[in-house]
Design a protein around this motif. Sequence first.
Motif, PDB file in Angstrom:
ATOM      1  N   ARG A 111       0.791  -1.227   0.073  1.00  9.43           N
ATOM      2  CA  ARG A 111       0.004  -0.001   0.243  1.00  9.43           C
ATOM      3  C   ARG A 111       0.954   1.311   0.072  1.00  9.43           C
ATOM      4  NH1 ARG A 111      -5.225  -1.072   1.672  1.00  9.43           N
ATOM      5  NH2 ARG A 111      -5.384   1.047   2.460  1.00  9.43           N
ATOM      6  N   LEU A 112       0.311   2.366  -0.970  1.00  4.23           N
ATOM      7  CA  LEU A 112       0.944   3.611  -0.647  1.00  4.23           C
ATOM      8  C   LEU A 112       0.189   4.626   0.047  1.00  4.23           C
ATOM      9  CD1 LEU A 112       2.723   3.459  -4.075  1.00  4.23           C
ATOM     10  CD2 LEU A 112       3.916   3.163  -2.085  1.00  4.23           C
ATOM     11  N   SER A 113      -0.746   4.239   0.831  1.00 10.52           N
ATOM     12  CA  SER A 113      -1.520   5.223   1.459  1.00 10.52           C
ATOM     13  C   SER A 113      -0.871   6.172   2.532  1.00 10.52           C
ATOM     14  CB  SER A 113      -2.893   4.566   2.289  1.00 10.52           C
ATOM     15  OG  SER A 113      -2.131   3.725   3.451  1.00 10.52           O
ATOM     16  N   ALA A 114      -1.459   7.528   2.416  1.00  5.74           N
ATOM     17  CA  ALA A 114      -0.863   8.399   3.592  1.00  5.74           C
ATOM     18  C   ALA A 114      -1.820   9.255   4.051  1.00  5.74           C
ATOM     19  CB  ALA A 114       0.117   9.154   2.462  1.00  5.74           C
ATOM     20  N   ALA A 115      -1.471  10.125   4.917  1.00  3.57           N
ATOM     21  CA  ALA A 115      -2.627  11.188   5.336  1.00  3.57           C
ATOM     22  C   ALA A 115      -2.879  11.900   4.283  1.00  3.57           C
ATOM     23  CB  ALA A 115      -1.661  11.558   6.727  1.00  3.57           C
ATOM     24  N   PRO A 116      -4.095  12.635   4.325  1.00  7.26           N
ATOM     25  CA  PRO A 116      -4.209  13.507   3.351  1.00  7.26           C
ATOM     26  C   PRO A 116      -3.491  14.881   3.685  1.00  7.26           C
ATOM     27  CG  PRO A 116      -6.403  12.735   4.391  1.00  7.26           C
ATOM     28  CD  PRO A 116      -5.167  12.274   5.348  1.00  7.26           C
ATOM     29  N   LEU A 117      -3.618  15.540   2.729  1.00  7.38           N
ATOM     30  CA  LEU A 117      -2.755  16.924   2.712  1.00  7.38           C
ATOM     31  C   LEU A 117      -3.589  17.868   3.560  1.00  7.38           C
ATOM     32  CD1 LEU A 117      -0.843  17.066  -0.547  1.00  7.38           C
ATOM     33  CD2 LEU A 117       0.083  16.463   1.395  1.00  7.38           C
ATOM     34  N   PRO A 118      -2.966  18.706   4.312  1.00  8.88           N
ATOM     35  CA  PRO A 118      -3.903  19.799   5.083  1.00  8.88           C
ATOM     36  C   PRO A 118      -4.442  20.868   3.974  1.00  8.88           C
ATOM     37  CG  PRO A 118      -1.406  20.134   5.618  1.00  8.88           C
ATOM     38  CD  PRO A 118      -1.375  18.953   4.658  1.00  8.88           C
ATOM     39  N   THR A 119      -5.876  21.084   4.212  1.00 12.90           N
ATOM     40  CA  THR A 119      -6.390  21.731   3.423  1.00 12.90           C
ATOM     41  C   THR A 119      -7.562  22.541   4.124  1.00 12.90           C
ATOM     42  OG1 THR A 119      -8.160  22.000   1.533  1.00 12.90           O
ATOM     43  CG2 THR A 119      -8.101  19.922   2.986  1.00 12.90           C
ATOM     44  N   PRO A 120      -7.864  23.879   3.731  1.00  6.47           N
ATOM     45  CA  PRO A 120      -8.811  24.514   4.308  1.00  6.47           C
ATOM     46  C   PRO A 120     -10.323  24.276   4.132  1.00  6.47           C
ATOM     47  CG  PRO A 120      -8.055  25.835   2.537  1.00  6.47           C
ATOM     48  CD  PRO A 120      -7.218  24.753   2.782  1.00  6.47           C
ATOM     49  N   ALA A 121     -10.501  23.425   2.832  1.00  2.00           N
ATOM     50  CA  ALA A 121     -11.780  22.753   2.488  1.00  2.00           C
ATOM     51  C   ALA A 121     -12.159  22.108   3.648  1.00  2.00           C
ATOM     52  CB  ALA A 121     -11.708  22.069   1.279  1.00  2.00           C
ATOM     53  N   THR A 122     -13.516  22.061   3.701  1.00  2.00           N
ATOM     54  CA  THR A 122     -14.211  21.064   4.545  1.00  2.00           C
ATOM     55  C   THR A 122     -15.734  20.594   4.019  1.00  2.00           C
ATOM     56  OG1 THR A 122     -15.243  20.863   6.598  1.00  2.00           O
ATOM     57  CG2 THR A 122     -15.223  22.949   5.825  1.00  2.00           C
ATOM     58  N   THR A 123     -16.257  19.648   4.577  1.00  2.00           N
ATOM     59  CA  THR A 123     -17.609  19.289   4.012  1.00  2.00           C
ATOM     60  C   THR A 123     -18.484  19.102   5.131  1.00  2.00           C
ATOM     61  OG1 THR A 123     -16.879  16.984   3.943  1.00  2.00           O
ATOM     62  CG2 THR A 123     -16.776  17.973   1.783  1.00  2.00           C
ATOM     63  N   ARG A 124     -18.031  18.887   6.134  1.00  2.00           N
ATOM     64  CA  ARG A 124     -18.874  18.557   7.358  1.00  2.00           C
ATOM     65  C   ARG A 124     -19.516  19.934   7.792  1.00  2.00           C
ATOM     66  NH1 ARG A 124     -17.932  14.744  11.910  1.00  2.00           N
ATOM     67  NH2 ARG A 124     -19.997  15.220  13.214  1.00  2.00           N
ATOM     68  N   ARG A 125     -20.841  19.751   7.847  1.00  2.00           N
ATOM     69  CA  ARG A 125     -21.635  20.704   8.161  1.00  2.00           C
ATOM     70  C   ARG A 125     -22.637  20.231   9.380  1.00  2.00           C
ATOM     71  NH1 ARG A 125     -22.087  22.096   2.290  1.00  2.00           N
ATOM     72  NH2 ARG A 125     -20.688  23.797   2.208  1.00  2.00           N
ATOM     73  N   PRO A 126     -23.440  21.162  10.069  1.00  4.15           N
ATOM     74  CA  PRO A 126     -24.522  20.398  11.101  1.00  4.15           C
ATOM     75  C   PRO A 126     -25.613  19.930  10.017  1.00  4.15           C
ATOM     76  CG  PRO A 126     -24.052  23.045  11.774  1.00  4.15           C
ATOM     77  CD  PRO A 126     -23.028  22.474  10.488  1.00  4.15           C
ATOM     78  N   ILE A 127     -26.197  18.810  10.787  1.00  3.39           N
ATOM     79  CA  ILE A 127     -27.258  18.135  10.045  1.00  3.39           C
ATOM     80  C   ILE A 127     -28.612  19.142  10.164  1.00  3.39           C
ATOM     81  CG2 ILE A 127     -26.272  15.771  10.198  1.00  3.39           C
ATOM     82  CD1 ILE A 127     -28.486  15.527  12.381  1.00  3.39           C
ATOM     83  N   PRO A 128     -29.416  19.252   9.290  1.00  3.64           N
ATOM     84  CA  PRO A 128     -30.720  19.968   9.494  1.00  3.64           C
ATOM     85  C   PRO A 128     -31.482  19.379  10.375  1.00  3.64           C
ATOM     86  CG  PRO A 128     -30.210  19.245   6.962  1.00  3.64           C
ATOM     87  CD  PRO A 128     -29.319  18.606   7.822  1.00  3.64           C
TER      88      PRO A 128
END
Length: 172
Positions: free
Chosen positions: A140-157
């Motif tokens: 495997r060549l998996s690695a931790a994701p690179l740091p980013t300001p992007a996010t997809t997590r938001r409070p659920i309705p």
Amino acid sequence: MTQSLMDRALVEEATKKSGLIWVQADGPARALWHVWHEGAACLVGDGPGEQPLTGLGLADGASVAVTVRSKDKGGRLVTWPAHVTELAPGSEAWEAAVAELKAKRLNAPDAERVTERWARECRVLRLEPAGALAELPDGRLSAAPLPTPATTRRPIPAALPKLLLRGRRKRR
């Protein structure tokens, strides 16, 4: 057919069909969207609203490794060495590459003027295959994701739990 022609055909076909390529020069590989045009992968980035290319070692004349994944299974298909060329805005090669990139660019905020913005603020790169294919590594060549300001997590309705429970009641 010679092995080099077979390798070239594999690189072209795999890269054409893949939506992303992983490009690695100095540090960890980064996934980038691209188009295959006239024997090379073309990228646009480093401008507002475009993919970041800074810090990847994608300077004009650099050598990088490009890994292509399978579109259906997601596994690595081939890794090929590439020579990086930065296309000059307004040149014939730039115009041809940008026409292909514009056709594949999704959700551009300024779709009708995107080429003008790319000429002013972005870099258009051409990654041309150069040399023999690299052997795919074992393991495997998996690695931790690179740091980013992007996010997809938001409070659920607030209504979501009710909607989910209502769906379960109907199934019973």
